[in-house]
Design a protein around this motif. Structure first.
Motif, PDB file in Angstrom:
ATOM      1  N   HIS A 187      63.002   1.450  59.206  1.00 36.53           N
ATOM      2  CA  HIS A 187      62.011   0.758  58.604  1.00 36.53           C
ATOM      3  C   HIS A 187      61.223  -0.310  59.627  1.00 36.53           C
ATOM      4  O   HIS A 187      62.089  -0.968  59.979  1.00 36.53           O
ATOM      5  CB  HIS A 187      62.501  -0.056  57.434  1.00 36.53           C
ATOM      6  N   GLN A 188      60.207  -0.306  59.482  1.00 37.08           N
ATOM      7  CA  GLN A 188      59.384  -1.390  60.366  1.00 37.08           C
ATOM      8  C   GLN A 188      58.937  -2.607  59.657  1.00 37.08           C
ATOM      9  O   GLN A 188      58.120  -2.495  58.732  1.00 37.08           O
ATOM     10  CB  GLN A 188      58.313  -0.637  61.177  1.00 37.08           C
ATOM     11  N   LEU A 189      59.725  -3.416  59.646  1.00 35.44           N
ATOM     12  CA  LEU A 189      59.286  -4.874  58.766  1.00 35.44           C
ATOM     13  C   LEU A 189      57.825  -5.510  59.416  1.00 35.44           C
ATOM     14  O   LEU A 189      57.622  -5.330  60.575  1.00 35.44           O
ATOM     15  CB  LEU A 189      60.399  -5.986  58.864  1.00 35.44           C
ATOM     16  N   GLY A 190      56.958  -5.816  58.514  1.00 36.04           N
ATOM     17  CA  GLY A 190      55.637  -6.545  58.872  1.00 36.04           C
ATOM     18  C   GLY A 190      54.670  -5.563  59.325  1.00 36.04           C
ATOM     19  O   GLY A 190      53.477  -5.906  59.759  1.00 36.04           O
ATOM     20  N   GLN A 191      54.970  -4.178  59.190  1.00 39.70           N
ATOM     21  CA  GLN A 191      53.820  -3.243  59.559  1.00 39.70           C
ATOM     22  C   GLN A 191      53.189  -3.013  58.243  1.00 39.70           C
ATOM     23  O   GLN A 191      54.083  -2.650  57.192  1.00 39.70           O
ATOM     24  CB  GLN A 191      54.635  -2.030  59.924  1.00 39.70           C
ATOM     25  N   PRO A 192      51.661  -3.033  58.064  1.00 38.99           N
ATOM     26  CA  PRO A 192      51.226  -2.668  56.841  1.00 38.99           C
ATOM     27  C   PRO A 192      51.565  -1.246  56.458  1.00 38.99           C
ATOM     28  O   PRO A 192      51.422  -0.280  57.166  1.00 38.99           O
ATOM     29  CB  PRO A 192      49.890  -2.969  57.173  1.00 38.99           C
ATOM     30  N   GLN A 193      51.667  -1.018  55.175  1.00 41.20           N
ATOM     31  CA  GLN A 193      52.117   0.516  54.799  1.00 41.20           C
ATOM     32  C   GLN A 193      50.579   0.889  54.494  1.00 41.20           C
ATOM     33  O   GLN A 193      49.661   0.253  53.835  1.00 41.20           O
ATOM     34  CB  GLN A 193      52.872   0.465  53.583  1.00 41.20           C
ATOM     35  N   ARG A 217      33.883 -11.378  59.828  1.00 41.04           N
ATOM     36  CA  ARG A 217      34.437 -12.144  59.214  1.00 41.04           C
ATOM     37  C   ARG A 217      35.495 -11.561  57.881  1.00 41.04           C
ATOM     38  O   ARG A 217      35.331 -11.880  56.841  1.00 41.04           O
ATOM     39  CB  ARG A 217      33.931 -13.550  58.673  1.00 41.04           C
ATOM     40  N   MET A 218      36.012 -10.258  58.373  1.00 39.81           N
ATOM     41  CA  MET A 218      36.511  -9.596  57.429  1.00 39.81           C
ATOM     42  C   MET A 218      38.356  -9.845  57.752  1.00 39.81           C
ATOM     43  O   MET A 218      38.545  -9.991  58.947  1.00 39.81           O
ATOM     44  CB  MET A 218      36.380  -8.118  57.312  1.00 39.81           C
ATOM     45  N   SER A 219      39.072  -9.637  56.785  1.00 41.97           N
ATOM     46  CA  SER A 219      40.696  -9.616  56.944  1.00 41.97           C
ATOM     47  C   SER A 219      41.021  -8.405  57.216  1.00 41.97           C
ATOM     48  O   SER A 219      42.300  -8.447  57.741  1.00 41.97           O
ATOM     49  CB  SER A 219      41.126 -10.242  55.505  1.00 41.97           C
ATOM     50  N   SER A 220      40.696  -7.439  57.148  1.00 41.04           N
ATOM     51  CA  SER A 220      41.038  -6.063  57.364  1.00 41.04           C
ATOM     52  C   SER A 220      40.492  -5.474  58.802  1.00 41.04           C
ATOM     53  O   SER A 220      39.437  -6.151  59.356  1.00 41.04           O
ATOM     54  CB  SER A 220      41.042  -4.665  56.259  1.00 41.04           C
ATOM     55  N   ASP A 221      40.830  -4.600  59.023  1.00 36.49           N
ATOM     56  CA  ASP A 221      40.333  -3.784  60.444  1.00 36.49           C
ATOM     57  C   ASP A 221      39.151  -2.850  60.046  1.00 36.49           C
ATOM     58  O   ASP A 221      38.685  -2.307  60.873  1.00 36.49           O
ATOM     59  CB  ASP A 221      41.445  -3.033  61.100  1.00 36.49           C
ATOM     60  N   ARG A 222      38.810  -3.020  58.939  1.00 32.18           N
ATOM     61  CA  ARG A 222      37.423  -1.938  58.752  1.00 32.18           C
ATOM     62  C   ARG A 222      36.344  -2.542  57.742  1.00 32.18           C
ATOM     63  O   ARG A 222      36.689  -3.339  56.929  1.00 32.18           O
ATOM     64  CB  ARG A 222      38.119  -0.734  57.808  1.00 32.18           C
ATOM     65  N   VAL A 223      35.233  -2.458  58.141  1.00 31.92           N
ATOM     66  CA  VAL A 223      34.114  -3.063  57.520  1.00 31.92           C
ATOM     67  C   VAL A 223      33.410  -2.049  56.675  1.00 31.92           C
ATOM     68  O   VAL A 223      33.121  -1.089  57.333  1.00 31.92           O
ATOM     69  CB  VAL A 223      33.223  -3.961  58.411  1.00 31.92           C
ATOM     70  N   ALA A 224      33.013  -2.184  55.423  1.00 32.27           N
ATOM     71  CA  ALA A 224      32.018  -1.315  54.728  1.00 32.27           C
ATOM     72  C   ALA A 224      30.777  -1.809  54.732  1.00 32.27           C
ATOM     73  O   ALA A 224      30.361  -2.930  54.504  1.00 32.27           O
ATOM     74  CB  ALA A 224      32.558  -0.841  53.239  1.00 32.27           C
ATOM     75  N   PHE A 225      29.673  -0.980  54.995  1.00 32.11           N
ATOM     76  CA  PHE A 225      28.314  -1.297  54.362  1.00 32.11           C
ATOM     77  C   PHE A 225      27.874  -0.835  53.165  1.00 32.11           C
ATOM     78  O   PHE A 225      28.128   0.464  52.873  1.00 32.11           O
ATOM     79  CB  PHE A 225      27.245  -0.988  55.641  1.00 32.11           C
ATOM     80  N   LEU A 226      27.260  -1.880  52.208  1.00 29.79           N
ATOM     81  CA  LEU A 226      27.025  -1.035  50.840  1.00 29.79           C
ATOM     82  C   LEU A 226      25.583  -1.452  50.545  1.00 29.79           C
ATOM     83  O   LEU A 226      25.083  -2.485  50.981  1.00 29.79           O
ATOM     84  CB  LEU A 226      27.921  -1.745  49.806  1.00 29.79           C
ATOM     85  N   ARG A 227      25.058  -0.828  49.722  1.00 28.96           N
ATOM     86  CA  ARG A 227      23.608  -1.017  49.165  1.00 28.96           C
ATOM     87  C   ARG A 227      23.586  -0.830  47.398  1.00 28.96           C
ATOM     88  O   ARG A 227      24.335   0.151  47.273  1.00 28.96           O
ATOM     89  CB  ARG A 227      22.746  -0.199  50.120  1.00 28.96           C
ATOM     90  N   PRO A 228      22.740  -1.639  47.004  1.00 31.44           N
ATOM     91  CA  PRO A 228      22.719  -1.333  45.676  1.00 31.44           C
ATOM     92  C   PRO A 228      22.138  -0.180  45.253  1.00 31.44           C
ATOM     93  O   PRO A 228      21.524   0.392  45.973  1.00 31.44           O
ATOM     94  CB  PRO A 228      21.702  -2.583  45.120  1.00 31.44           C
ATOM     95  N   GLU A 229      22.897   0.562  44.133  1.00 32.35           N
ATOM     96  CA  GLU A 229      22.321   1.799  43.745  1.00 32.35           C
ATOM     97  C   GLU A 229      20.784   2.175  43.744  1.00 32.35           C
ATOM     98  O   GLU A 229      20.442   3.179  43.941  1.00 32.35           O
ATOM     99  CB  GLU A 229      23.060   2.228  42.510  1.00 32.35           C
ATOM    100  N   ARG A 230      20.082   1.120  43.293  1.00 31.47           N
ATOM    101  CA  ARG A 230      18.591   1.338  43.135  1.00 31.47           C
ATOM    102  C   ARG A 230      17.853   0.715  44.032  1.00 31.47           C
ATOM    103  O   ARG A 230      16.787   0.472  44.051  1.00 31.47           O
ATOM    104  CB  ARG A 230      18.141   0.834  41.784  1.00 31.47           C
ATOM    105  N   VAL A 282      36.198  -2.819  63.033  1.00 31.22           N
ATOM    106  CA  VAL A 282      35.831  -3.851  63.482  1.00 31.22           C
ATOM    107  C   VAL A 282      35.446  -3.869  64.909  1.00 31.22           C
ATOM    108  O   VAL A 282      34.524  -4.505  65.491  1.00 31.22           O
ATOM    109  CB  VAL A 282      36.765  -5.096  63.058  1.00 31.22           C
ATOM    110  N   ALA A 283      36.179  -3.260  65.723  1.00 32.02           N
ATOM    111  CA  ALA A 283      36.128  -2.994  67.148  1.00 32.02           C
ATOM    112  C   ALA A 283      34.596  -2.493  67.459  1.00 32.02           C
ATOM    113  O   ALA A 283      34.108  -2.505  68.527  1.00 32.02           O
ATOM    114  CB  ALA A 283      37.330  -2.015  67.753  1.00 32.02           C
ATOM    115  N   GLU A 284      34.322  -1.740  66.792  1.00 29.51           N
ATOM    116  CA  GLU A 284      32.829  -1.023  66.905  1.00 29.51           C
ATOM    117  C   GLU A 284      31.579  -2.173  66.484  1.00 29.51           C
ATOM    118  O   GLU A 284      30.456  -1.751  66.861  1.00 29.51           O
ATOM    119  CB  GLU A 284      32.551   0.101  65.837  1.00 29.51           C
ATOM    120  N   LEU A 285      31.876  -3.008  65.892  1.00 25.18           N
ATOM    121  CA  LEU A 285      30.855  -3.954  65.586  1.00 25.18           C
ATOM    122  C   LEU A 285      30.474  -4.939  66.583  1.00 25.18           C
ATOM    123  O   LEU A 285      31.231  -5.308  67.235  1.00 25.18           O
ATOM    124  CB  LEU A 285      31.166  -4.525  64.402  1.00 25.18           C
ATOM    125  N   CYS A 286      29.018  -5.517  66.730  1.00 28.24           N
ATOM    126  CA  CYS A 286      28.675  -6.359  67.610  1.00 28.24           C
ATOM    127  C   CYS A 286      28.377  -7.544  66.842  1.00 28.24           C
ATOM    128  O   CYS A 286      27.304  -8.077  67.534  1.00 28.24           O
ATOM    129  CB  CYS A 286      27.441  -5.778  68.253  1.00 28.24           C
TER     130      CYS A 286
END
Length: 88
Positions: free
Chosen positions: A3-9, A47-60, A39-43
């Motif tokens: 078990h690796q403690l502190g590692q996110p599952q 300001r996100m807490s995770s290592d991935r950022v999503a881009f969203l747009r309203p449906e309409r 986040v490494a790909e972004l320029c």
């Protein structure tokens, strides 16, 4: 047992992918996922807490926003603002 403690599952819940509607709990809105990047790909300061950022747009259409990809989920009924119109 190793078990690796502190590692996110890894998340086992299904998460919205590009082209799918997602609920962003930070903004309280729903939108169509346009892309998800590390986040490494972004320029810019993401300001996100995770290592991935999503881009969203309203449906309409409208202004795109960024969200923490790890926090996105499929919307529940009545969640995320404007409702889809009912067919006549």
């Amino acid at each position: 047992m190793n078990h690796q403690l502190g590692q996110p599952q890894p998340s086992t819940r299904p998460v919205p992918a590009p082209g799918q509607v997602a609920y962003d709990p930070a903004s309280g809105r729903t939108g169509v996922v346009q892309a998800v990047h590390s986040v490494a790909e972004l320029c810019f300061d993401h300001r996100m807490s995770s290592d991935r950022v999503a881009f969203l747009r309203p449906e309409r259409g409208g202004v795109e926003w960024t969200a923490d990809a790890g926090a996105l989920r499929f919307p529940a009924d009545g969640e995320g603002g404007a409702q889809r119109p009912h067919a006549p």
